[in-house]
Enzyme design. Structure first.
Site, PDB file in Angstrom:
ATOM      1  N   SER A 297       0.787  -1.238   0.000  1.00 58.19           N
ATOM      2  CA  SER A 297       0.000   0.000   0.000  1.00 58.19           C
ATOM      3  C   SER A 297       0.817   1.284   0.000  1.00 58.19           C
ATOM      4  CB  SER A 297      -0.966   0.007   1.185  1.00 58.19           C
ATOM      5  OG  SER A 297      -2.021  -0.888   0.954  1.00 58.19           O
TER       6      SER A 297
ATOM      7  N   GLY B 299       2.690  -0.628   4.161  1.00 59.18           N
ATOM      8  CA  GLY B 299       2.280  -1.438   3.034  1.00 59.18           C
ATOM      9  C   GLY B 299       2.364  -2.922   3.331  1.00 59.18           C
TER      10      GLY B 299
ATOM     11  N   TYR C 155     -10.771   2.392   5.678  1.00 59.29           N
ATOM     12  CA  TYR C 155      -9.633   2.143   4.793  1.00 59.29           C
ATOM     13  C   TYR C 155     -10.060   1.125   3.740  1.00 59.29           C
ATOM     14  CZ  TYR C 155      -4.739   1.268   3.506  1.00 59.29           C
ATOM     15  OH  TYR C 155      -3.554   1.143   2.826  1.00 59.29           O
ATOM     16  N   SER C 156     -10.073   1.545   2.489  1.00 51.41           N
ATOM     17  CA  SER C 156     -10.604   0.690   1.422  1.00 51.41           C
ATOM     18  C   SER C 156      -9.710   0.750   0.192  1.00 51.41           C
ATOM     19  CB  SER C 156     -12.027   1.125   1.048  1.00 51.41           C
ATOM     20  OG  SER C 156     -12.482   0.416  -0.087  1.00 51.41           O
ATOM     21  N   ASN C 157      -9.175  -0.393  -0.196  1.00 47.32           N
ATOM     22  CA  ASN C 157      -8.347  -0.442  -1.395  1.00 47.32           C
ATOM     23  C   ASN C 157      -9.129  -0.081  -2.649  1.00 47.32           C
ATOM     24  OD1 ASN C 157      -5.784  -1.271  -0.299  1.00 47.32           O
ATOM     25  ND2 ASN C 157      -6.698  -3.254   0.104  1.00 47.32           N
TER      26      ASN C 157
END
Length: 355
Positions: A55, A308, A160-162
Protein backbone atom coordinates in the site's frame (compact mmCIF):
# COMPACT_ATOMS: atom_id res chain seq x y z
CA UNK A 1 17.44 -0.23 22.08
CA UNK A 2 19.26 0.29 18.78
CA UNK A 3 17.77 -0.37 15.35
CA UNK A 4 20.22 -3.24 14.87
CA UNK A 5 19.01 -4.90 18.07
CA UNK A 6 15.38 -4.50 16.98
CA UNK A 7 16.15 -6.08 13.60
CA UNK A 8 17.86 -9.01 15.30
CA UNK A 9 14.90 -9.56 17.62
CA UNK A 10 12.48 -9.56 14.68
CA UNK A 11 14.33 -12.60 13.36
CA UNK A 12 15.14 -14.42 16.59
CA UNK A 13 11.93 -13.72 18.53
CA UNK A 14 9.24 -13.14 15.88
CA UNK A 15 10.50 -15.62 13.35
CA UNK A 16 10.75 -13.38 10.31
CA UNK A 17 13.23 -14.68 7.72
CA UNK A 18 14.84 -11.24 7.48
CA UNK A 19 14.36 -7.55 8.17
CA UNK A 20 15.95 -4.41 6.77
CA UNK A 21 15.91 -0.74 7.70
CA UNK A 22 17.34 2.35 6.04
CA UNK A 23 17.55 5.83 7.53
CA UNK A 24 18.44 8.95 5.58
CA UNK A 25 19.18 12.22 7.33
CA UNK A 26 20.33 15.00 5.03
CA UNK A 27 23.35 13.63 3.22
CA UNK A 28 23.85 10.76 5.64
CA UNK A 29 22.58 7.24 5.03
CA UNK A 30 22.46 4.22 7.32
CA UNK A 31 21.37 0.70 6.33
CA UNK A 32 21.02 -2.35 8.55
CA UNK A 33 19.72 -5.88 8.13
CA UNK A 34 19.20 -9.13 10.01
CA UNK A 35 18.35 -12.63 8.92
CA UNK A 36 18.33 -13.83 5.34
CA UNK A 37 16.88 -12.95 1.97
CA UNK A 38 16.14 -16.59 1.17
CA UNK A 39 15.29 -19.32 3.65
CA UNK A 40 17.72 -22.23 3.53
CA UNK A 41 20.64 -20.02 2.51
CA UNK A 42 23.00 -17.65 4.28
CA UNK A 43 22.30 -14.87 1.77
CA UNK A 44 22.07 -11.62 3.70
CA UNK A 45 19.45 -9.01 2.94
CA UNK A 46 21.06 -6.14 1.04
CA UNK A 47 20.25 -2.50 0.35
CA UNK A 48 19.91 -3.00 -3.42
CA UNK A 49 17.34 -5.78 -3.21
CA UNK A 50 13.81 -5.25 -4.47
CA UNK A 51 10.60 -6.18 -2.64
CA UNK A 52 6.87 -5.62 -3.08
CA UNK A 53 5.83 -2.52 -1.13
CA UNK A 54 2.04 -3.03 -1.01
CA UNK A 55 0.00 0.00 0.00
CA UNK A 56 2.92 2.41 -0.12
CA UNK A 57 1.82 2.44 -3.78
CA UNK A 58 -1.13 4.57 -2.62
CA UNK A 59 1.17 7.51 -1.89
CA UNK A 60 2.54 7.40 -5.44
CA UNK A 61 -1.04 7.33 -6.76
CA UNK A 62 -2.14 10.25 -4.60
CA UNK A 63 0.93 12.26 -5.63
CA UNK A 64 0.02 11.98 -9.31
CA UNK A 65 -3.63 12.91 -8.64
CA UNK A 66 -2.45 16.02 -6.78
CA UNK A 67 -0.05 16.90 -9.60
CA UNK A 68 -2.97 16.73 -12.03
CA UNK A 69 -5.01 18.93 -9.69
CA UNK A 70 -2.19 21.49 -9.61
CA UNK A 71 -2.21 21.50 -13.41
CA UNK A 72 -6.02 21.98 -13.49
CA UNK A 73 -6.48 18.72 -15.35
CA UNK A 74 -8.90 17.68 -12.63
CA UNK A 75 -10.21 18.88 -9.28
CA UNK A 76 -10.27 17.00 -6.00
CA UNK A 77 -13.95 17.92 -5.83
CA UNK A 78 -14.73 16.28 -9.17
CA UNK A 79 -17.05 13.33 -8.83
CA UNK A 80 -16.16 9.78 -9.75
CA UNK A 81 -19.11 9.89 -12.16
CA UNK A 82 -17.47 12.73 -14.09
CA UNK A 83 -14.37 10.69 -14.84
CA UNK A 84 -15.74 7.16 -14.79
CA UNK A 85 -19.36 7.55 -15.95
CA UNK A 86 -21.66 4.70 -15.05
CA UNK A 87 -19.05 2.69 -13.15
CA UNK A 88 -20.26 3.41 -9.60
CA UNK A 89 -23.97 2.73 -9.71
CA UNK A 90 -26.56 0.44 -8.10
CA UNK A 91 -26.84 -1.39 -4.76
CA UNK A 92 -26.91 1.92 -2.89
CA UNK A 93 -23.95 3.43 -4.76
CA UNK A 94 -23.92 6.71 -6.65
CA UNK A 95 -20.74 7.97 -8.32
CA UNK A 96 -22.26 11.46 -8.43
CA UNK A 97 -21.89 11.70 -4.65
CA UNK A 98 -18.32 10.44 -4.33
CA UNK A 99 -15.46 12.85 -5.02
CA UNK A 100 -11.80 12.26 -5.74
CA UNK A 101 -11.08 13.78 -2.33
CA UNK A 102 -13.29 11.11 -0.74
CA UNK A 103 -11.27 8.43 -2.51
CA UNK A 104 -7.84 9.72 -1.44
CA UNK A 105 -8.95 10.18 2.18
CA UNK A 106 -10.79 6.84 2.51
CA UNK A 107 -14.09 8.63 3.09
CA UNK A 108 -16.03 7.31 0.11
CA UNK A 109 -17.88 4.59 2.00
CA UNK A 110 -17.00 2.05 -0.70
CA UNK A 111 -16.53 -1.47 0.60
CA UNK A 112 -12.94 -2.75 0.47
CA UNK A 113 -12.88 -5.45 -2.20
CA UNK A 114 -10.03 -7.14 -0.30
CA UNK A 115 -12.49 -7.86 2.54
CA UNK A 116 -14.91 -9.70 0.28
CA UNK A 117 -15.40 -13.27 1.48
CA UNK A 118 -14.14 -14.81 -1.76
CA UNK A 119 -11.08 -12.52 -1.86
CA UNK A 120 -10.24 -13.39 1.74
CA UNK A 121 -10.46 -17.06 0.85
CA UNK A 122 -8.15 -16.55 -2.14
CA UNK A 123 -5.51 -14.39 -0.45
CA UNK A 124 -5.87 -14.73 3.33
CA UNK A 125 -6.28 -18.45 3.88
CA UNK A 126 -4.40 -21.68 3.15
CA UNK A 127 -5.97 -21.50 -0.34
CA UNK A 128 -3.52 -18.73 -1.26
CA UNK A 129 -1.12 -21.11 -2.97
CA UNK A 130 -3.83 -22.10 -5.44
CA UNK A 131 -4.78 -18.49 -6.21
CA UNK A 132 -1.63 -16.38 -6.12
CA UNK A 133 -1.45 -16.30 -9.93
CA UNK A 134 -5.08 -15.24 -10.38
CA UNK A 135 -5.29 -12.25 -12.74
CA UNK A 136 -7.61 -9.28 -12.35
CA UNK A 137 -8.65 -6.13 -14.16
CA UNK A 138 -9.34 -2.98 -12.11
CA UNK A 139 -12.96 -3.07 -13.24
CA UNK A 140 -13.36 -6.58 -11.84
CA UNK A 141 -12.03 -5.42 -8.48
CA UNK A 142 -14.50 -2.52 -8.43
CA UNK A 143 -17.35 -4.90 -9.30
CA UNK A 144 -16.50 -7.00 -6.23
CA UNK A 145 -16.79 -3.90 -4.05
CA UNK A 146 -20.13 -2.86 -5.57
CA UNK A 147 -21.64 -6.25 -4.73
CA UNK A 148 -21.59 -4.98 -1.13
CA UNK A 149 -23.64 -2.11 0.27
CA UNK A 150 -21.68 1.07 1.10
CA UNK A 151 -20.16 1.21 4.57
CA UNK A 152 -21.54 4.74 5.05
CA UNK A 153 -22.65 7.79 3.10
CA UNK A 154 -19.79 9.52 1.21
CA UNK A 155 -17.91 11.90 3.48
CA UNK A 156 -19.68 10.67 6.63
CA UNK A 157 -17.05 8.29 7.99
CA UNK A 158 -13.65 6.67 7.51
CA UNK A 159 -12.97 3.16 6.27
CA UNK A 160 -9.63 2.14 4.79
CA UNK A 161 -10.60 0.69 1.42
CA UNK A 162 -8.35 -0.44 -1.40
CA UNK A 163 -11.27 0.16 -3.75
CA UNK A 164 -10.66 3.91 -3.40
CA UNK A 165 -7.23 3.73 -4.96
CA UNK A 166 -8.22 1.31 -7.72
CA UNK A 167 -10.67 4.02 -8.78
CA UNK A 168 -7.99 6.69 -8.39
CA UNK A 169 -5.75 4.74 -10.76
CA UNK A 170 -8.56 4.49 -13.31
CA UNK A 171 -9.16 8.24 -13.03
CA UNK A 172 -5.46 8.87 -13.69
CA UNK A 173 -5.72 6.78 -16.84
CA UNK A 174 -8.87 8.58 -18.03
CA UNK A 175 -7.48 12.05 -17.25
CA UNK A 176 -4.12 11.50 -18.95
CA UNK A 177 -4.99 9.10 -21.75
CA UNK A 178 -2.05 6.93 -20.63
CA UNK A 179 -1.73 3.72 -18.65
CA UNK A 180 -1.32 4.06 -14.91
CA UNK A 181 2.11 2.42 -15.16
CA UNK A 182 3.33 4.89 -17.79
CA UNK A 183 2.10 7.89 -15.80
CA UNK A 184 3.94 6.79 -12.64
CA UNK A 185 7.07 6.17 -14.72
CA UNK A 186 6.89 9.56 -16.45
CA UNK A 187 5.95 11.72 -13.46
CA UNK A 188 7.81 10.12 -10.54
CA UNK A 189 10.23 7.32 -11.37
CA UNK A 190 12.19 9.01 -14.17
CA UNK A 191 12.43 12.50 -12.62
CA UNK A 192 13.70 11.04 -9.33
CA UNK A 193 15.89 8.43 -11.07
CA UNK A 194 14.27 5.60 -9.14
CA UNK A 195 15.86 2.98 -11.35
CA UNK A 196 15.00 0.01 -9.12
CA UNK A 197 11.31 0.87 -8.82
CA UNK A 198 8.54 -0.23 -11.16
CA UNK A 199 4.97 -1.46 -11.29
CA UNK A 200 4.61 -5.20 -11.62
CA UNK A 201 1.58 -5.11 -13.92
CA UNK A 202 1.34 -8.71 -15.18
CA UNK A 203 4.91 -9.71 -14.36
CA UNK A 204 4.96 -12.45 -11.75
CA UNK A 205 8.72 -12.42 -11.11
CA UNK A 206 10.86 -9.54 -9.83
CA UNK A 207 13.25 -8.05 -12.37
CA UNK A 208 16.35 -7.34 -10.30
CA UNK A 209 18.15 -8.61 -7.20
CA UNK A 210 15.41 -9.26 -4.66
CA UNK A 211 14.47 -10.78 -1.37
CA UNK A 212 12.25 -13.85 -1.28
CA UNK A 213 8.85 -13.37 0.33
CA UNK A 214 7.19 -15.83 2.71
CA UNK A 215 3.69 -16.51 3.97
CA UNK A 216 2.34 -18.76 6.71
CA UNK A 217 -1.04 -18.65 4.94
CA UNK A 218 -2.61 -16.88 7.97
CA UNK A 219 -1.95 -19.88 10.23
CA UNK A 220 -1.19 -18.57 13.71
CA UNK A 221 0.97 -21.38 15.08
CA UNK A 222 4.56 -20.26 15.68
CA UNK A 223 5.85 -23.36 13.92
CA UNK A 224 3.56 -23.01 10.87
CA UNK A 225 5.42 -23.61 7.62
CA UNK A 226 6.47 -20.47 5.76
CA UNK A 227 5.82 -20.84 2.02
CA UNK A 228 7.85 -19.01 -0.61
CA UNK A 229 5.37 -16.68 -2.38
CA UNK A 230 7.90 -14.44 -4.11
CA UNK A 231 6.30 -15.08 -7.48
CA UNK A 232 2.69 -13.94 -7.76
CA UNK A 233 0.32 -11.99 -9.95
CA UNK A 234 -0.07 -8.56 -8.34
CA UNK A 235 -2.89 -7.32 -10.58
CA UNK A 236 -5.16 -7.46 -7.52
CA UNK A 237 -3.03 -4.57 -6.27
CA UNK A 238 -3.13 -2.19 -9.28
CA UNK A 239 -2.87 1.46 -8.10
CA UNK A 240 -3.37 0.41 -4.49
CA UNK A 241 -0.48 -2.03 -4.06
CA UNK A 242 1.36 -3.12 -7.21
CA UNK A 243 4.69 -1.30 -6.77
CA UNK A 244 8.11 -2.98 -6.42
CA UNK A 245 11.00 -0.95 -5.00
CA UNK A 246 14.04 -0.82 -2.67
CA UNK A 247 14.66 0.89 0.65
CA UNK A 248 16.85 3.49 -1.04
CA UNK A 249 14.38 4.40 -3.77
CA UNK A 250 11.51 4.65 -1.28
CA UNK A 251 13.56 6.92 0.98
CA UNK A 252 14.37 9.21 -1.95
CA UNK A 253 10.72 9.36 -3.01
CA UNK A 254 9.34 10.31 0.41
CA UNK A 255 12.14 12.77 1.09
CA UNK A 256 11.44 14.54 -2.22
CA UNK A 257 7.68 14.47 -1.65
CA UNK A 258 7.75 15.86 1.91
CA UNK A 259 10.51 18.27 0.90
CA UNK A 260 8.16 19.91 -1.58
CA UNK A 261 9.88 18.85 -4.77
CA UNK A 262 7.05 16.79 -6.26
CA UNK A 263 4.05 18.96 -5.43
CA UNK A 264 3.39 22.71 -5.21
CA UNK A 265 2.86 23.98 -1.63
CA UNK A 266 -0.94 24.14 -1.91
CA UNK A 267 -1.26 20.53 -2.99
CA UNK A 268 1.30 19.27 -0.48
CA UNK A 269 -0.62 21.06 2.28
CA UNK A 270 -3.80 19.31 1.11
CA UNK A 271 -2.06 15.94 1.21
CA UNK A 272 -0.73 16.60 4.71
CA UNK A 273 -3.98 17.92 6.20
CA UNK A 274 -4.58 15.07 8.63
CA UNK A 275 -7.80 13.91 10.27
CA UNK A 276 -7.61 11.49 13.20
CA UNK A 277 -8.81 7.98 12.37
CA UNK A 278 -11.90 7.13 14.48
CA UNK A 279 -11.36 4.91 17.49
CA UNK A 280 -11.95 1.24 16.92
CA UNK A 281 -11.27 1.32 13.18
CA UNK A 282 -8.27 0.19 11.16
CA UNK A 283 -5.30 2.53 11.84
CA UNK A 284 -6.78 3.63 15.15
CA UNK A 285 -4.24 6.04 16.66
CA UNK A 286 -3.14 7.32 13.27
CA UNK A 287 -4.34 10.30 11.24
CA UNK A 288 -4.95 10.20 7.49
CA UNK A 289 -4.66 12.89 4.83
CA UNK A 290 -4.71 12.23 1.09
CA UNK A 291 -2.81 9.01 0.42
CA UNK A 292 -0.59 9.70 3.41
CA UNK A 293 -0.89 8.95 7.13
CA UNK A 294 0.77 10.27 10.27
CA UNK A 295 1.24 9.27 13.89
CA UNK A 296 3.27 10.36 16.90
CA UNK A 297 6.17 8.19 18.02
CA UNK A 298 6.95 7.58 21.71
CA UNK A 299 9.94 9.94 21.35
CA UNK A 300 7.48 12.74 20.53
CA UNK A 301 8.24 13.07 16.82
CA UNK A 302 5.27 13.06 14.44
CA UNK A 303 6.07 11.21 11.23
CA UNK A 304 4.32 11.17 7.86
CA UNK A 305 4.20 8.36 5.34
CA UNK A 306 2.47 5.05 4.67
CA UNK A 307 2.64 1.37 5.49
CA UNK A 308 2.28 -1.44 3.03
CA UNK A 309 1.32 -5.10 3.06
CA UNK A 310 1.11 -7.52 0.18
CA UNK A 311 1.43 -11.30 0.17
CA UNK A 312 4.77 -12.14 1.80
CA UNK A 313 5.81 -8.61 2.86
CA UNK A 314 5.22 -5.84 5.40
CA UNK A 315 6.83 -2.40 4.94
CA UNK A 316 6.79 1.05 6.56
CA UNK A 317 7.94 4.34 5.01
CA UNK A 318 7.82 7.46 7.21
CA UNK A 319 9.63 10.77 7.51
CA UNK A 320 9.63 14.13 9.25
CA UNK A 321 7.28 16.83 7.98
CA UNK A 322 10.03 18.49 5.95
CA UNK A 323 11.43 15.21 4.64
CA UNK A 324 14.88 15.87 6.10
CA UNK A 325 14.90 12.48 7.86
CA UNK A 326 13.24 9.39 6.39
CA UNK A 327 13.17 5.78 7.53
CA UNK A 328 12.15 2.65 5.61
CA UNK A 329 11.77 -0.85 6.99
CA UNK A 330 10.61 -4.19 5.58
CA UNK A 331 10.15 -7.77 6.72
CA UNK A 332 9.96 -10.56 4.14
CA UNK A 333 7.17 -12.42 5.95
CA UNK A 334 3.47 -11.57 6.28
CA UNK A 335 2.60 -12.88 9.75
CA UNK A 336 2.07 -11.04 13.06
CA UNK A 337 -0.52 -9.16 11.03
CA UNK A 338 0.53 -6.46 10.97
CA UNK A 339 3.69 -5.89 13.05
CA UNK A 340 2.37 -2.53 14.26
CA UNK A 341 4.56 -2.65 17.36
CA UNK A 342 7.73 -3.71 15.58
CA UNK A 343 7.79 -1.00 12.91
CA UNK A 344 7.08 1.98 15.21
CA UNK A 345 9.83 0.63 17.49
CA UNK A 346 12.28 0.90 14.59
CA UNK A 347 10.99 4.37 13.68
CA UNK A 348 11.23 5.55 17.29
CA UNK A 349 14.89 4.53 17.37
CA UNK A 350 15.46 6.25 14.01
CA UNK A 351 13.76 9.53 14.91
CA UNK A 352 14.97 10.03 18.46
CA UNK A 353 16.75 13.41 18.64
CA UNK A 354 20.07 11.75 19.48
CA UNK A 355 19.77 9.07 16.73
Amino acid sequence: MTITQILDRAVTEQGFPGMVAEVRDGGQRWFGSAGVAEVGTDRERLAQEQFRVGSITKTFTATVILQLAAEYVLSLDDTVEKWLPGLIRGNGHDGNRITIRHLLSHRSGLFAFTLDEDMLRRYSSPELLAHRFDRWTPEELVKISLAHKPDFEPGQGFAYSNTNFVLSGLIIERATGMTYNDVIELRILRPLKLTSTYLANRETELRGPHTHSYSRLTLQEADALAHDVTELDATYGFATGELISTTGDLAVFLGELLGGRLLPPAQLDEMLTMTPVPDGTWLDGYSYGLGLSSFELPCGTTVFGHGGMITGNWSYLYGTRDGSRVAVTNVNGDWNCPPLDLFPEVLDAAFRPAA
